[in-house]
Motif scaffolding. Structure first.
Motif, PDB file in Angstrom:
ATOM      1  N   ARG A 189       0.830  -1.212   0.000  1.00 59.53           N
ATOM      2  CA  ARG A 189       0.000   0.000   0.000  1.00 59.53           C
ATOM      3  C   ARG A 189       0.863   1.260   0.000  1.00 59.53           C
ATOM      4  O   ARG A 189       0.504   2.275  -0.598  1.00 59.53           O
ATOM      5  N   SER A 190       2.020   1.210   0.670  1.00 62.48           N
ATOM      6  CA  SER A 190       2.878   2.393   0.708  1.00 62.48           C
ATOM      7  C   SER A 190       3.437   2.686  -0.685  1.00 62.48           C
ATOM      8  O   SER A 190       3.575   3.850  -1.085  1.00 62.48           O
ATOM      9  N   ALA A 191       3.772   1.646  -1.435  1.00 63.49           N
ATOM     10  CA  ALA A 191       4.243   1.860  -2.802  1.00 63.49           C
ATOM     11  C   ALA A 191       3.114   2.405  -3.672  1.00 63.49           C
ATOM     12  O   ALA A 191       3.324   3.300  -4.503  1.00 63.49           O
ATOM     13  N   TRP A 192       1.913   1.869  -3.487  1.00 60.40           N
ATOM     14  CA  TRP A 192       0.755   2.346  -4.253  1.00 60.40           C
ATOM     15  C   TRP A 192       0.487   3.824  -3.968  1.00 60.40           C
ATOM     16  O   TRP A 192       0.216   4.611  -4.887  1.00 60.40           O
ATOM     17  N   ASN A 193       0.563   4.196  -2.702  1.00 61.20           N
ATOM     18  CA  ASN A 193       0.324   5.594  -2.341  1.00 61.20           C
ATOM     19  C   ASN A 193       1.366   6.519  -2.962  1.00 61.20           C
ATOM     20  O   ASN A 193       1.040   7.637  -3.390  1.00 61.20           O
ATOM     21  N   LEU A 194       2.629   6.072  -2.985  1.00 60.33           N
ATOM     22  CA  LEU A 194       3.679   6.887  -3.589  1.00 60.33           C
ATOM     23  C   LEU A 194       3.447   7.033  -5.093  1.00 60.33           C
ATOM     24  O   LEU A 194       3.626   8.120  -5.667  1.00 60.33           O
ATOM     25  N   LEU A 195       3.046   5.954  -5.757  1.00 67.15           N
ATOM     26  CA  LEU A 195       2.706   6.039  -7.172  1.00 67.15           C
ATOM     27  C   LEU A 195       1.560   7.028  -7.406  1.00 67.15           C
ATOM     28  O   LEU A 195       1.584   7.817  -8.356  1.00 67.15           O
ATOM     29  N   SER A 196       0.581   6.991  -6.547  1.00 70.96           N
ATOM     30  CA  SER A 196      -0.566   7.905  -6.679  1.00 70.96           C
ATOM     31  C   SER A 196      -0.134   9.358  -6.534  1.00 70.96           C
ATOM     32  O   SER A 196      -0.597  10.242  -7.263  1.00 70.96           O
ATOM     33  N   ARG A 197       0.765   9.628  -5.576  1.00 75.50           N
ATOM     34  CA  ARG A 197       1.281  10.991  -5.410  1.00 75.50           C
ATOM     35  C   ARG A 197       2.036  11.438  -6.659  1.00 75.50           C
ATOM     36  O   ARG A 197       1.890  12.578  -7.115  1.00 75.50           O
ATOM     37  N   ALA A 198       2.865  10.540  -7.200  1.00 76.80           N
ATOM     38  CA  ALA A 198       3.629  10.888  -8.400  1.00 76.80           C
ATOM     39  C   ALA A 198       2.689  11.183  -9.573  1.00 76.80           C
ATOM     40  O   ALA A 198       2.906  12.141 -10.329  1.00 76.80           O
ATOM     41  N   GLN A 199       1.640  10.395  -9.706  1.00 79.48           N
ATOM     42  CA  GLN A 199       0.693  10.624 -10.788  1.00 79.48           C
ATOM     43  C   GLN A 199      -0.025  11.964 -10.619  1.00 79.48           C
ATOM     44  O   GLN A 199      -0.243  12.691 -11.591  1.00 79.48           O
ATOM     45  N   TYR A 200      -0.374  12.292  -9.402  1.00 74.23           N
ATOM     46  CA  TYR A 200      -1.077  13.557  -9.134  1.00 74.23           C
ATOM     47  C   TYR A 200      -0.173  14.757  -9.441  1.00 74.23           C
ATOM     48  O   TYR A 200      -0.598  15.733 -10.058  1.00 74.23           O
ATOM     49  N   GLU A 201       1.092  14.647  -9.023  1.00 69.92           N
ATOM     50  CA  GLU A 201       2.015  15.779  -9.180  1.00 69.92           C
ATOM     51  C   GLU A 201       2.483  15.935 -10.624  1.00 69.92           C
ATOM     52  O   GLU A 201       2.671  17.048 -11.110  1.00 69.92           O
ATOM     53  N   ASN A 202       2.693  14.829 -11.312  1.00 70.58           N
ATOM     54  CA  ASN A 202       3.252  14.906 -12.662  1.00 70.58           C
ATOM     55  C   ASN A 202       2.809  13.693 -13.466  1.00 70.58           C
ATOM     56  O   ASN A 202       3.518  12.688 -13.532  1.00 70.58           O
ATOM     57  N   PRO A 203       1.624  13.754 -14.095  1.00 72.54           N
ATOM     58  CA  PRO A 203       1.107  12.593 -14.830  1.00 72.54           C
ATOM     59  C   PRO A 203       2.048  12.088 -15.929  1.00 72.54           C
ATOM     60  O   PRO A 203       2.139  10.887 -16.165  1.00 72.54           O
ATOM     61  N   ASN A 204       2.754  12.992 -16.589  1.00 75.60           N
ATOM     62  CA  ASN A 204       3.661  12.562 -17.656  1.00 75.60           C
ATOM     63  C   ASN A 204       4.823  11.751 -17.101  1.00 75.60           C
ATOM     64  O   ASN A 204       5.229  10.736 -17.693  1.00 75.60           O
ATOM     65  N   ALA A 205       5.351  12.187 -15.969  1.00 72.20           N
ATOM     66  CA  ALA A 205       6.448  11.439 -15.355  1.00 72.20           C
ATOM     67  C   ALA A 205       5.974  10.068 -14.879  1.00 72.20           C
ATOM     68  O   ALA A 205       6.692   9.066 -15.002  1.00 72.20           O
ATOM     69  N   PHE A 206       4.776  10.027 -14.350  1.00 74.45           N
ATOM     70  CA  PHE A 206       4.172   8.760 -13.937  1.00 74.45           C
ATOM     71  C   PHE A 206       4.051   7.813 -15.136  1.00 74.45           C
ATOM     72  O   PHE A 206       4.416   6.640 -15.070  1.00 74.45           O
ATOM     73  N   ASP A 207       3.566   8.366 -16.272  1.00 74.49           N
ATOM     74  CA  ASP A 207       3.422   7.540 -17.475  1.00 74.49           C
ATOM     75  C   ASP A 207       4.765   7.034 -17.974  1.00 74.49           C
ATOM     76  O   ASP A 207       4.856   5.926 -18.507  1.00 74.49           O
ATOM     77  N   ASP A 208       5.811   7.846 -17.826  1.00 76.53           N
ATOM     78  CA  ASP A 208       7.142   7.413 -18.277  1.00 76.53           C
ATOM     79  C   ASP A 208       7.551   6.109 -17.605  1.00 76.53           C
ATOM     80  O   ASP A 208       8.210   5.262 -18.212  1.00 76.53           O
ATOM     81  N   ILE A 209       7.179   5.947 -16.335  1.00 76.06           N
ATOM     82  CA  ILE A 209       7.549   4.734 -15.604  1.00 76.06           C
ATOM     83  C   ILE A 209       6.568   3.601 -15.876  1.00 76.06           C
ATOM     84  O   ILE A 209       6.958   2.470 -16.159  1.00 76.06           O
ATOM     85  N   LEU A 210       5.271   3.895 -15.802  1.00 72.60           N
ATOM     86  CA  LEU A 210       4.287   2.825 -15.979  1.00 72.60           C
ATOM     87  C   LEU A 210       4.265   2.303 -17.406  1.00 72.60           C
ATOM     88  O   LEU A 210       3.982   1.120 -17.633  1.00 72.60           O
ATOM     89  N   MET A 211       4.595   3.160 -18.383  1.00 68.24           N
ATOM     90  CA  MET A 211       4.600   2.720 -19.772  1.00 68.24           C
ATOM     91  C   MET A 211       5.985   2.307 -20.242  1.00 68.24           C
ATOM     92  O   MET A 211       6.162   1.965 -21.421  1.00 68.24           O
ATOM     93  N   HIS A 212       6.975   2.348 -19.361  1.00 72.15           N
ATOM     94  CA  HIS A 212       8.284   1.839 -19.770  1.00 72.15           C
ATOM     95  C   HIS A 212       8.138   0.342 -20.034  1.00 72.15           C
ATOM     96  O   HIS A 212       7.501  -0.385 -19.253  1.00 72.15           O
ATOM     97  N   PRO A 213       8.690  -0.159 -21.148  1.00 71.79           N
ATOM     98  CA  PRO A 213       8.413  -1.547 -21.546  1.00 71.79           C
ATOM     99  C   PRO A 213       8.675  -2.596 -20.477  1.00 71.79           C
ATOM    100  O   PRO A 213       7.908  -3.557 -20.350  1.00 71.79           O
ATOM    101  N   SER A 214       9.727  -2.437 -19.693  1.00 69.57           N
ATOM    102  CA  SER A 214      10.050  -3.477 -18.715  1.00 69.57           C
ATOM    103  C   SER A 214       9.012  -3.573 -17.607  1.00 69.57           C
ATOM    104  O   SER A 214       8.892  -4.614 -16.948  1.00 69.57           O
ATOM    105  N   THR A 215       8.225  -2.511 -17.398  1.00 71.09           N
ATOM    106  CA  THR A 215       7.182  -2.570 -16.372  1.00 71.09           C
ATOM    107  C   THR A 215       6.149  -3.635 -16.729  1.00 71.09           C
ATOM    108  O   THR A 215       5.679  -4.382 -15.859  1.00 71.09           O
ATOM    109  N   GLY A 216       5.777  -3.718 -17.995  1.00 67.59           N
ATOM    110  CA  GLY A 216       4.822  -4.741 -18.413  1.00 67.59           C
ATOM    111  C   GLY A 216       5.372  -6.146 -18.251  1.00 67.59           C
ATOM    112  O   GLY A 216       4.658  -7.067 -17.826  1.00 67.59           O
ATOM    113  N   ILE A 217       6.660  -6.329 -18.579  1.00 66.44           N
ATOM    114  CA  ILE A 217       7.282  -7.640 -18.405  1.00 66.44           C
ATOM    115  C   ILE A 217       7.305  -8.016 -16.931  1.00 66.44           C
ATOM    116  O   ILE A 217       6.989  -9.164 -16.558  1.00 66.44           O
ATOM    117  N   TRP A 218       7.684  -7.072 -16.082  1.00 59.76           N
ATOM    118  CA  TRP A 218       7.706  -7.351 -14.631  1.00 59.76           C
ATOM    119  C   TRP A 218       6.314  -7.727 -14.132  1.00 59.76           C
ATOM    120  O   TRP A 218       6.153  -8.718 -13.406  1.00 59.76           O
TER     121      TRP A 218
END
Length: 582
Positions: free
Chosen positions: A20-49
């Protein structure tokens, strides 16, 4: 999905904080900077992981790697997103080998070890007070601190203990291209048995040079396609350099925007590989939304770019990829000069006809959905128009020879005629040449019925157009490639000598595949349509009957046998109704 799976099994996080702590940090990052959040979530290795971890959590995949280090990568993703977004955070992250911590899309921290031989998994701490408040600090399990570069984009930096993710960049006019050379991310590779080749200064420079040159070719010949590639592709997983032929490359629908690829030998090969994988990425995304094929258990099909038989979905992927490749060669060959123009014209001739033949066969497979039929029809209409564009006759002839050679070798390797059919034909043959050849069933398609043999004739023909000096050397020294004097005679148009040579080879080694197809090509060249029809259309049957007769010590000329079977096949082809076109 990963969150829900870990919440249901909180022990999977091991010594790390709650998911939950990781989820909350991801949520904060998305709120503050959606493009930066997308850079990580859409990075190809994220899907493989994510796909890998879900399989482990669901018990459908096992690994010797401790589960908590892979599930805990959730914290690493959250920390990377926070760094990209510039938000303050404090996180604990897994260090699977005790000394290497990779942040996806950014780079790798090399943590000091108390014991160089101690590689057991550990937990590190990552802290940052936010943008403008100093560097990100990574504290190792032993208390050593590594400070990362100040820039949130983590450019290449001379800092010790920090290895930024190499970047490939190319610009031509208003068209720009950027790719991460993802050579160290543990979740970047996705093909079993193939690992990334760690890029050193020499290989990075080579990748950079070829990328600039390939980008120049793409922008000059297909600017719209080039821009689409730049929008969609963001990473390459580098493999070892190819030493001959076209580079191996692959994509995965779980790794959107990435491709695994061998370092090509030249810029044109890289441009073709980028087009090839771009097509696969597009179709993979489309297939997440709609269904184009209906799989039938055990149903396998021919694809002229593969040695093995393929299910219908694989054939559709291949034909769409080659539609893009044909489009590239079509636009490129008029702009090229010298040997490069010769290579491009041959590739255009070779792949447009082969790809069209597959598109002709797909509708009659009965395995396309309504949308799939529409999709294939549109591809076929485009390719049919391109096939009407004139090319020099000798280019077309060599392209046809390579296509027929590949199909004949494929049929020998993957087609299995029934023992009863081979026996039936052998018994009828023994009754004398006046006996008509009986009808037989089609072969069962099975992968690798015969061992794979090197396609030396096709290599020779390709060399004639791609590298004239190499071809001339191979023509004088065919044994260096494993070619024979019959192969050289065939390429020289001396069909009589080729027929004699292939007959001798069959008499000496009837179990080999290559002489049978060579005999068919020579028969076609000399003007023996019936023998060519059997040796190129049903070579596995001719070979099986010949071997059955040899077992019985019945003398038989392979060309006479092929003509006898071919007369039956040509009669059946004349009587058959025309194939249905979607």
């Amino acid at each position: 999905m990963v969150l829900e799976a870990v919440v249901a099994d909180p022990a999977a996080m091991g010594p790390l904080p709650s998911v939950r702590s990781a989820w909350n940090l991801l949520s904060r990052a998305q709120y503050e900077n959606p493009n930066a959040f997308d850079d990580i979530l859409m990075h190809p290795s994220t899907g493989i992981w994510a796909a890998h971890v879900l399989r482990r959590l669901r018990g459908v995949k096992s690994s010797s790697v401790p589960l908590w280090t892979e599930v805990g990568y959730f914290h690493t993703l959250a920390a990377a997103a926070a760094m990209r977004a510039g938000v303050e955070f404090h996180a604990q992250v897994p260090v699977p080998d005790g000394g290497t911590l990779h942040f996806p899309s950014m780079g790798t921290v090399l943590l000091p070890r108390a014991d160089a031989d101690n590689a057991r998994p550990r937990v590190a701490t990552v802290r940052w007070a936010g943008r403008g408040a100093g560097s990100v600090a990574v504290v190792s399990p032993t208390g050593a601190c590594v400070l990362l570069p100040d820039s949130p984009d983590f450019p290449e930096s001379p800092l010790a203990n920090w290895r930024p993710l190499p970047q490939l960049r190319a610009t031509r006019g208003r068209h720009s291209f950027r790719l991460a050379l993802d050579d160290i991310d543990p979740y970047a590779p996705f093909v079993a048995g193939r690992e990334a080749a760690l890029a050193n200064a020499q290989s990075r420079n080579r990748w950079q040079t070829l990328t600039e040159q390939a980008w120049d070719v793409l922008v000059r010949t297909q600017p719209d396609t080039a821009d689409s590639i730049a929008d969609m592709m963001c990473a390459l997983v580098p493999l070892e350099r190819v030493t001959a032929g076209e580079p191996y490359s692959a994509t995965s629908p779980e790794s959107f925007g990435s491709a695994m690829m061998q370092l090509p030998m030249d810029a044109t090969s890289l441009a073709v590989s980028l087009i090839h994988e771009f097509q696969h990425i597009k179709l993979g995304a489309l297939l997440d939304m709609i269904t184009l094929t209906r799989e039938v258990n055990g149903s396998l099909h021919y694809a002229p770019w593969r040695l093995d038989p393929r299910p219908i979905a694989g054939v559709l992927q291949g034909v769409y990829a080659h539609l893009g490749i044909v489009a590239f060669w079509r636009r490129y060959h008029p702009t090229a000069s010298g040997q490069e123009a010769s290579r491009a014209r041959f590739a255009y001739a070779r792949w447009r006809r082969s790809t069209l033949a597959v598109l002709d066969d797909l509708p009659v497979s009965g395995q396309l959905t309504e949308l799939g039929g529409w999709f294939v029809t549109n591809m076929r209409e485009a390719l049919a128009r391109w096939c009407e564009e004139p090319l020099p006759p000798h280019v077309e002839a060599d392209a046809a020879m390579v296509a027929e050679d590949h199909l004949g070798m494929w049929r020998l390797r993957n087609g299995q005629p029934s023992e009863s059919d081979a026996g039936l034909l052998a018994e009828h043959w023994k009754q004398g040449p006046a006996t008509a050849c009986p009808a037989v069933k089609n072969p069962v398609v099975r992968a690798d019925v015969l061992p794979r043999e090197r396609a030396v004739r096709s290599e020779l023909v390709s060399a004639r157009w791609e590298d004239r000096k190499r071809y001339e050397w191979l023509h004088r020294h065919p044994e260096s490639l494993g070619a024979t004097s019959a192969d050289i005679a065939l390429l020289d148009g001396d069909f009589g000598a080729a027929l004699r040579g292939y007959r001798q080879q069959i008499t000496a080694r009837p179990e080999a595949a290559s002489p049978w197809t060579g005999l068919g090509l020579a028969a076609k060249g000399r003007g023996d349509p019936a023998a060519a029809a059997a040796l190129l259309g049903r070579p596995e049957l001719v070979r099986a009957v010949y071997l059955r007769l040899a077992e019985d010590a019945t003398p038989v000329d392979p060309l006479d046998l092929a003509e006898w079977i071919g007369l039956r096949l040509t009669a059946e082809a004349v009587a058959a109704p025309p194939p249905h076109r979607s």
